[in-house]
Scaffold this active site. Structure first.
Site, PDB file in Angstrom:
ATOM      1  CG  ASP A   1      -2.286   0.418   0.986  1.00 44.47           C
ATOM      2  OD1 ASP A   1      -3.119   0.114   1.836  1.00 44.47           O
ATOM      3  OD2 ASP A   1      -2.539   1.041  -0.046  1.00 44.47           O
TER       4      ASP A   1
ATOM      5  CB  ILE B   1       4.333  -1.066  -5.479  1.00 43.70           C
ATOM      6  CG1 ILE B   1       4.608  -0.090  -6.629  1.00 43.70           C
ATOM      7  CG2 ILE B   1       4.047  -2.461  -6.006  1.00 43.70           C
ATOM      8  CD1 ILE B   1       5.774  -0.507  -7.509  1.00 43.70           C
ATOM      9  CG  ASP B   2       5.059   0.537   0.062  1.00 41.40           C
ATOM     10  OD1 ASP B   2       3.820   0.575   0.171  1.00 41.40           O
ATOM     11  OD2 ASP B   2       5.798  -0.183   0.753  1.00 41.40           O
ATOM     12  CE  LYS B   3       7.510   9.979  -2.054  1.00 44.99           C
ATOM     13  NZ  LYS B   3       7.477  11.085  -1.065  1.00 44.99           N
TER      14      LYS B   3
END
Length: 362
Positions: free
Chosen positions: A22, A167-169
């Site tokens: 996330d 997906i994460d930053k």
């Protein structure tokens, strides 16, 4: 009773089932609030909510409870919690209410594959996937909106199309975007049924006794730190079931390059699973990997690690492989993304430190 109909109009619960790692703000946002009447009878919170909400299901509500998103008097409760008179029940999600329009922005977009149904993009580290708190522009979806702005049938603000997973930053790598509602439904089902193929490469602290292994442990928000996720017993009712397979690719003594294969796609899954077994991702600030966890105490080594973190100033995690069945043709699709420059530069520094004698195991 205070009610936020917008949450259910946009079916915000749907992504609880199929999201990948996330966006990592860690903040929760209020989407729905209801105060139980003074004459409220004792009733399970999942049944209580299904009686008060429109266009949602008990299954979605239960999944929200399992994810720690249902609060009673500002504390997370299980689906079996009995609502009492005067209880303040809230649904808190890890993204703000969708109150904005995603505007097209002319941003670089690395498109790996595209047809009339979908596109596969290679996201760079540092780019947020979709607009949200603190990042209202400059996101991957803004770039996608620009790329498709001349396609009349594609509306980036239509929740029935768009991103299938996230997906994460600060994680780089592959994502699939659905350009039709049928494609999103089909691809979402593949993610939910765990039939997609997803491999990540990660540089983690420490050496491994074995060449490969499997991590099984439920994932939920850390009750001591809401900015983090934590691992819980797989037999407990806390969190979502999560499975990560890994194998060693290259050893550098104090750190190791591993391949991680996901069976599930939970928030921060690889990051929290690796930390759970004592191998925190290199330079993962959120989970404590941005300090020296293995190695010597010499000033020379300390300087070396600091230089490594400057070369790759984010968690060393890359979504390298993505595979799925094409939603229209039924063809097996497989895509691979090369390790980005920052992470490759990091690996080269560790190879140089180990004298070029790192063992390659796969």
């Amino acid at each position: 009773m205070e009610q936020d109909e917008e949450l259910y109009d946009s079916e915000s619960f749907i992504d609880l089932e199929a999201e990948d790692e996330d966006e990592d703000s860690g903040q929760l946002y209020e989407h729905f609030k209801i105060v139980a009447d003074k004459k409220q009878k004792f009733e399970r919170v999942d049944k209580f909510l299904i009686d008060h909400l429109q266009r949602t299901s008990r299954n979605r509500i239960q999944k929200a409870a399992d994810a720690g998103f249902i609060m009673c008097n500002d504390r997370p409760v299980k689906r079996s919690y009995k609502v009492k008179p005067g209880d303040v029940i809230k649904i808190m999600l890890d993204r703000p209410r969708c109150e904005l329009t995603i505007e097209p922005e002319d941003l670089p977009l690395d498109i790996v594959y595209e047809d009339e149904d979908l596109m596969v993009v290679n996201k760079p580290a540092g780019m947020v996937v979709h607009p949200g708190f603190g990042n209202w522009s400059g996101t991957l979806l803004n770039a996608v909106a620009w790329h498709l702005k001349d396609e009349p049938r594609y509306d980036i603000n239509n929740p029935d199309i768009g991103l299938v997973h996230r997906i994460d930053k600060d994680t780089s790598g592959l994502l699939v975007v659905a350009k039709t509602a049928d494609a999103k439904t089909n691809l979402g089902r593949q993610f939910f049924n765990k039939t997609t193929k997803r491999e990540y490469h990660a540089l983690v602290w420490g050496n491994f006794d074995k060449e490969e292994g499997t991590i099984i442990g439920n994932i939920a928000r850390n009750p001591k730190d809401r900015m983090q996720m934590a691992v819980f017993d797989p037999d407990s009712e806390t969190g979502k079931h999560a499975v990560t397979h890994y194998n060693v690719l290259e050893r550098f003594g104090y750190v190791t390059l591993v391949r991680c294969v996901l069976e599930t796609g939970r928030t921060h899954q690889i990051r929290v699973h690796m930390k759970h077994i004592g191998h925190t991702l290199f330079n993962d600030e959120r989970y404590g990997g941005d300090v020296i966890l293995k190695g010597t105490t010499s000033s020379k080594y300390k300087q070396f690690v600091e230089n490594c973190m400057k070369v790759c100033p984010r968690q060393a995690l890359h979504a390298r492989t993505l595979g799925f069945v094409h939603p229209k043709t039924g063809e097996e699709m497989m895509f691979e993304s090369v390790i980005p420059d920052d992470m490759e530069g990091l690996l080269e520094k560790w190879r140089a430190l180990s004298g070029g004698k790192a063992g390659i195991c796969g």
